[in-house]
Each structure stands twice: as C-alpha cells, then as structure tokens.
Design a protein around this motif. Sequence first.
Motif, PDB file in Angstrom:
ATOM      1  N   UNK A  46       0.838  -1.194   0.000  1.00 19.65           N
ATOM      2  CA  UNK A  46       0.000   0.000   0.000  1.00 19.65           C
ATOM      3  C   UNK A  46       0.876   1.248   0.000  1.00 19.65           C
ATOM      4  N   UNK A  47       0.351   2.356   0.466  1.00 16.13           N
ATOM      5  CA  UNK A  47       1.087   3.629   0.542  1.00 16.13           C
ATOM      6  C   UNK A  47       2.000   3.834  -0.680  1.00 16.13           C
ATOM      7  N   UNK A  48       3.335   3.976  -0.481  1.00 16.27           N
ATOM      8  CA  UNK A  48       4.227   4.318  -1.605  1.00 16.27           C
ATOM      9  C   UNK A  48       4.893   3.093  -2.232  1.00 16.27           C
ATOM     10  N   UNK A  49       4.397   1.901  -1.863  1.00 16.90           N
ATOM     11  CA  UNK A  49       5.109   0.680  -2.263  1.00 16.90           C
ATOM     12  C   UNK A  49       5.158   0.468  -3.780  1.00 16.90           C
ATOM     13  N   UNK A  50       4.158   0.977  -4.510  1.00 19.21           N
ATOM     14  CA  UNK A  50       4.174   0.784  -5.959  1.00 19.21           C
ATOM     15  C   UNK A  50       4.151   2.123  -6.696  1.00 19.21           C
ATOM     16  N   UNK A  51       4.774   3.107  -6.068  1.00 20.84           N
ATOM     17  CA  UNK A  51       4.861   4.442  -6.644  1.00 20.84           C
ATOM     18  C   UNK A  51       6.228   4.574  -7.326  1.00 20.84           C
ATOM     19  N   UNK A  72      -1.816  -9.450 -13.999  1.00 22.44           N
ATOM     20  CA  UNK A  72      -0.919  -8.339 -13.698  1.00 22.44           C
ATOM     21  C   UNK A  72       0.174  -8.793 -12.739  1.00 22.44           C
ATOM     22  N   UNK A  73       1.191  -7.957 -12.619  1.00 20.16           N
ATOM     23  CA  UNK A  73       2.277  -8.268 -11.692  1.00 20.16           C
ATOM     24  C   UNK A  73       2.299  -7.236 -10.586  1.00 20.16           C
ATOM     25  N   UNK A  74       2.317  -7.719  -9.338  1.00 23.95           N
ATOM     26  CA  UNK A  74       2.417  -6.824  -8.185  1.00 23.95           C
ATOM     27  C   UNK A  74       3.880  -6.732  -7.774  1.00 23.95           C
ATOM     28  N   UNK A  75       4.373  -5.489  -7.683  1.00 19.62           N
ATOM     29  CA  UNK A  75       5.809  -5.290  -7.481  1.00 19.62           C
ATOM     30  C   UNK A  75       6.147  -4.996  -6.028  1.00 19.62           C
ATOM     31  N   UNK A 108      11.828   1.723 -12.879  1.00 18.61           N
ATOM     32  CA  UNK A 108      11.370   1.375 -14.235  1.00 18.61           C
ATOM     33  C   UNK A 108      10.460   0.141 -14.229  1.00 18.61           C
ATOM     34  N   UNK A 109      10.835  -0.852 -13.416  1.00 26.51           N
ATOM     35  CA  UNK A 109      10.006  -2.067 -13.348  1.00 26.51           C
ATOM     36  C   UNK A 109       8.640  -1.768 -12.738  1.00 26.51           C
ATOM     37  N   UNK A 110       8.610  -0.902 -11.733  1.00 25.63           N
ATOM     38  CA  UNK A 110       7.326  -0.539 -11.114  1.00 25.63           C
ATOM     39  C   UNK A 110       6.450   0.171 -12.143  1.00 25.63           C
ATOM     40  N   UNK A 111       7.054   1.120 -12.876  1.00 26.61           N
ATOM     41  CA  UNK A 111       6.290   1.865 -13.882  1.00 26.61           C
ATOM     42  C   UNK A 111       5.804   0.937 -14.992  1.00 26.61           C
ATOM     43  N   UNK A 112       6.685   0.023 -15.429  1.00 22.15           N
ATOM     44  CA  UNK A 112       6.320  -0.889 -16.517  1.00 22.15           C
ATOM     45  C   UNK A 112       5.175  -1.810 -16.084  1.00 22.15           C
ATOM     46  N   UNK A 143      12.873  -3.194  -3.071  1.00 28.66           N
ATOM     47  CA  UNK A 143      11.854  -3.558  -4.046  1.00 28.66           C
ATOM     48  C   UNK A 143      12.499  -3.499  -5.407  1.00 28.66           C
ATOM     49  N   UNK A 144      11.705  -3.625  -6.466  1.00 23.55           N
ATOM     50  CA  UNK A 144      12.271  -3.558  -7.819  1.00 23.55           C
ATOM     51  C   UNK A 144      12.668  -2.127  -8.196  1.00 23.55           C
TER      52      UNK A 144
END
Length: 447
Positions: free
Chosen positions: A83-88, A288-291, A108-112, A104-105
């Motif tokens: 949650x929060x900023x984890x996938x920002x 989908x992929x959760x990063x 670029x991987x998060x954005x992709x 984390x990744x």
Amino acid sequence: MIKKVLIANRGEIAVRIIRACREMGIMTVAVCSEADRNALHSQLADETICIGPAPSSESYLNVGRIISATMTSGADAIHPGFGFLSEDAEFAKICEKCNITFIGPTSEMIAASGNKANAKKTMIEAGVPVIPGSAEAANTPADGLKLAKIAGFPVMIKAALGGGGKGMRVARSEDVFEKAFLTAQAEAKASFGDDSMYVEHYVEHPKHIEVQILADKFGNVIHLGERDCSVQRNHQKLIEETPCDSLPEDLREKIREAAVKAAKAVSYENAGTCEFLVEPDGKFYFMEMNTRIQVEHPITEWVTGVDLIREQIKIASGLPLEYKQEDIRISGHSIEVRINAEDPEHKFRPCPGKIETVYLPGGKGVRVDSAVYAGLEIPPYYDSMLAKLSVWAPTREEARRKMQTALGEVIITGIKTNIDYQYSLITHKDFIEGRTDIDFIDRISRG
Ligand code: MV4
C-alpha cells in the motif's frame, strides 16, 4: 550490506519488517503520523520519527517528509511495505536519485508493471498466456468497441493504469458498451489522471491464483508456489491459502512456470507476485504483476520455510539468491484470514475506536501478524486490517480445522470486527469442499 532501514509504513507489516531487520542485525527507523504515536511499530523500532498529521497525504504518503526522515536518521534503505508508496514509481526513482536503497524492484520495473496494457503487450511477446482481447489502448468508445468486437462479448473494460478493480466495467453486449466504457473511463481519469483503456473478453467464474516470485540482481528467478486468493469481497481479499489443492498439480506447475517466464520477460528483481485468472476448464491467463511484498506472504513462508522479508533485504543489498528452484519444497498447507475492524452487519463499514481487550490464539502451527494491543486506539484514517491469522498443517482439512479452532479463540472487544464472519466462511460447506472462485462471497451472500 544495508545497515539501517527506514520503514515507510505502519501496522502489522511495519512490525513484521522491524522484526526481520532486528534478526539480521539491521537498525530500524519507524515513521509515524500524529495518530500513530502509540502504535506498536512506533514503539518497537530503534528510532521513531513523527512525520506529520494523521491523514496519509501528510504522513505515510508524503514523499518529501519520508525522504527527509531517511536523511536525518542516516538510514541507507527504505522498506515501503505494501500500500502507501510501495508501488509508486516516482518515489522509487527519488530513492534511487538520493542513493537510498529502495527495497523492491527498480522504478522502471514498477512503472512498466503499473501500465497494465503495456505489461500485457510484453507478456504476449514473451509467450505468457493473457486474457483474449487486444492490448492496444483505446481513448474513445468507438475505438473501444472495435477492440470489444475482437475480444468477443461479454467484455471487461479496464484502465491501462488500473488494477484492484478501479476504472473497470463489464459490458455484456454491444448496446451497453458505450455507457460502460465512459463510466470506467471517467473513473480512470479521476483515479489515475489517465484515461487510456483496454478491452478484454470477460472471464466468468475464475479462480484468482497468484504466484510468489523471488528474483535477484543476477537474473536468477524462482517461484515459491501459488496462492489461491479467490475468497474476496469488493476486491478486498478475505482468505488466502496455499497450495491450491482444488487445481490439478500439472496445471499448477504450468502456472508457476508462466509466472517465472513473466518475471524473466521484464528482468524482474526482488519479491513480486504474478496474478492469474484460472477458468473452470483449466485455461489460465496472466493478469498483472504486483511489485511489492503482499499482505498474504505469511502463507508462502509457512509452506516453504523462506523468510520473504529477509530475502527482499538480501536481494536489495545485492546478494545472489541462495535458493535454487529445486531447493524450494512446498510442504503441507497454509491458510490466512484477515481480521478487520469493520461491521459485517452494516455493509462492512470500517469501525475504528479504542480496543478494550485482546486475546490472540497461539499453539503449534498458529501465527499472528498484528500490531494491536489492549488500550490501543484504532484511527479512522487508514486501512481497517487489524491482524492476520495464519495456520499451517500437513493437509488442507487439518489446516482448515486449525483455523476454525484459532478463530474460535480470538477475542477483540471495544470495536466491531469480522471475526465471526470469517468463522462462518471457514466453516461454509463450499469452502470446506474447496469450491471457491471470485464469486464465492456474492454467491453465498445471496443465500
Ligand atoms: C477480469 C475479470 C474477468 N475478466 N478481467 C479484478 C481486479 C483487477 N486486477 C482485474 N480484475 C478482474 N479482471 C477479465 N477479462 C475479473 C476480475 C475480477 C477479480 C479478479 C481477481 C479477484 C477478484 C476479482 C473480483 C472481481 C473481478
């Protein structure tokens, strides 16, 4: 090696990360909002910095304040939790620029992965099965309708930047398409500031199966089995279990291999999860992929013995994976239920307030991840999840009975919780027999 980690989160996951760091000899910095000064994570960390007022936008979502707290404390890494900023992707990028290790990744991987339409194109190229329909984006109902005809009705209209159910509508036929498209698109624009949509065939009565991945910086990718997260309500998971005994072993192996292929296709790194829909006839599709690390990671830890947070920290430190695929053995069965401060009798509305008494179960094969204690005030500003109860036993039915027993012992007074509701699900005939799909809750609620 990372020496000091700032945990940009709260609640049980912050506590989980603090514990992993302490076991590894890593110093911890908690951040908290003014509403969380007495929270467990604030009390357990080596240092705690209050970063702002209660609303998330002024505290746990405030990038500037979190980066300053990191600099001030001398932490060399940030664990974002979930949650929060984890996938920002922007936040991860700022960490990269400030020489702070984001656990984390890469940004670029998060954005992709965040652009689901683009991710779908990548998966098609990699030969990972995806839901029938074009991965092209549409910005008008007319363009959308062309894609809908290719996908075949009924269709699901989805926001390119969506996920988790926002900006998503089903259209069962051509005459309701335009209205559904415009509704989904307006929601997408409001939620993500982007109105690119894509259209897929609507998959009926699937199971939601996800595969846990670990990938290091050297291209080594392994999976840690699948989780069945079909039991959910309004896109909030309620019960998760692993392995998914109700699917044949050869099918599950194919899904796990597809997940590894998907992670390799994007040169993934750190812990991640590939989500799939699985049809009753066994057809399966990457969704989908959760990063991020996920809420339900403890059940994977139960059946594999791997500490996923520890692995995340090791990978982010640049260490190669110590496990090869053949080292991972899935043993026994694990089930998790989420205990929330909510009122099942009034549409599951959140029920914050002061906890009066707490008794949490224990014993062999019982784990509680929580940040609650008697006297704690649950603030109204954040997620309503109070605790995760997870169990392990050699077989599914033994695990289910252990969960039933453990749930029967839980006492939380002062606020309303979903404990009795969870007990009713765990003892439902269809759950006992493994007959769960994403419509399970709707089906049993209609009676
Ligand atoms: C779907 C679908 C059926 N067909 N896509 C839900 C959240 C988002 N990640 C995608 N979701 C779905 N996409 C097609 N083409 C059904 C869902 C869905 C769902 C998926 C997993 C778990 C629970 C769900 C509940 C409702 C809808």
